[in-house]
Design an enzyme around this catalytic site. Structure first.
Site, short mmCIF file in Angstrom:
data_model
loop_
_atom_site.label_atom_id
_atom_site.label_comp_id
_atom_site.label_asym_id
_atom_site.label_seq_id
_atom_site.Cartn_x
_atom_site.Cartn_y
_atom_site.Cartn_z
N CYS A 100 0.88 -1.18 -0.20
CA CYS A 100 -0.18 -0.28 -0.12
C CYS A 100 0.96 1.14 -0.13
CB CYS A 100 -0.84 -0.16 1.49
SG CYS A 100 -1.74 1.34 1.23
N ARG A 104 2.65 4.37 6.67
CA ARG A 104 3.33 4.22 7.83
C ARG A 104 4.17 2.09 6.97
NH1 ARG A 104 -1.77 5.44 10.52
NH2 ARG A 104 -2.89 4.23 8.63
N HIS A 156 -2.32 -3.96 4.88
CA HIS A 156 -2.02 -3.71 6.49
C HIS A 156 -3.27 -3.25 7.23
CE1 HIS A 156 -2.26 0.39 6.02
NE2 HIS A 156 -2.79 0.67 4.51
#
Ligand code: CO
Length: 267
Positions: A100, A104, A156
């Site tokens: 993605c 983060r 995630h």
């Protein structure tokens, strides 16, 4: 603004905390004298106001980009003096990471690999769309030229793209991209909707999305052709938790065409 230490961008001091004010002033001087228009403006101003007074946000960005390079390069060179020279000669990664775009979930840091060790493609919600020439080109290069041995689709938990796809709000262009996740939601709606907790629903769809994308990777002509010629290639599905930094293997590893649906298998 009164001096380099008062940078209004908090991220600067987090990224480059080692630069002393004196050093930053020196770099600031060299940066502000790089381009002609800036040079003139800065020297005119500095006569009256002094160096500290003429600093703009743009200057800070340049300082930080410069200092960032210096810090990173010096740090790496200390532990491995030939690092950049070796890296510039070739890349020889064994892994392709499809993840993605979320800031983060950086591939190299999550798997603790150095530059040169992992080839990376990222987009919103780690999708592998049959007609996405960008993603397909990355897969083709990774498989046919770099001869990677593993393709990892890594999602995630709490993915904003997945969460948005579960809503019925309009967000513009991106809704068309997210339709692909809505399709997966529709296929598993009963299972997802029976969960009570909203974040559990999102997280289940995050996992199902990874599993679907693993299948999509395997359905490409690129991967199937590689298997056809006996190339060793395994496709993995992982999911990362931003909250605790734990990487989970969804155990959907595929290594040969017999393991994909008959509908997509090419002879
Ligand atoms: Co995401």
């Amino acid at each position: 603004m009164t001096g380099v230490q008062t940078c209004a961008l908090p991220i600067c001091s987090q990224l480059f905390p080692r630069i002393e004010e004196k050093e930053a002033q020196k770099i600031l001087q060299s940066v502000t004298h790089d381009s002609e228009p800036e040079k003139k403006a800065s020297s005119d101003k500095s006569k009256d106001e002094g160096l500290a007074e003429q600093v703009t946000i743009d200057d800070f960005m340049k300082i930080d980009l410069r200092t960032g390079k210096i810090v990173a390069a010096e740090k790496v060179k200390k532990s491995d003096p030939d690092f950049f020279q070796n890296l510039s000669k070739q890349q020889n990664p064994e892994y392709l990471w499809i993840g993605c775009s979320d800031s983060r979930v950086p591939a190299n840091e999550i798997v603790d690999m150095l530059p040169g060790e992992i080839f990376v493609h990222r987009n919103v919600a780690n999708l592998v769309i049959h007609t996405d020439l960008n993603c397909l080109s990355v897969i083709q290069y990774a498989v046919e030229v770099l001869k990677v041995k593993h393709i990892i689709v890594c999602g995630h938990y709490g993915c904003g793209g997945v969460q948005t796809a579960m809503e019925n709000k309009e967000h513009g262009l991106i809704d068309n991209w997210l339709q692909n996740i809505k399709d997966i939601y529709r296929s598993h709606q009963a299972r997802i909707d029976e969960l009570e907790n909203e974040s559990e629903k999102v997280n289940l769809l995050c996992e199902l999305n990874v599993i679907e994308q693993v299948a999509n990777v395997c359905h490409t002509t690129i991967v199937q052709n590689a298997w056809k010629v006996g190339q060793e290639l395994t496709v993995h599905g992982w999911i990362y938790s931003i909250e605790d930094g734990i990487l989970k293997d969804l155990d959907v590893c595929i290594t040969k065409p017999d393991e994909i649906s008959r509908t997509h298998r090419m002879k």
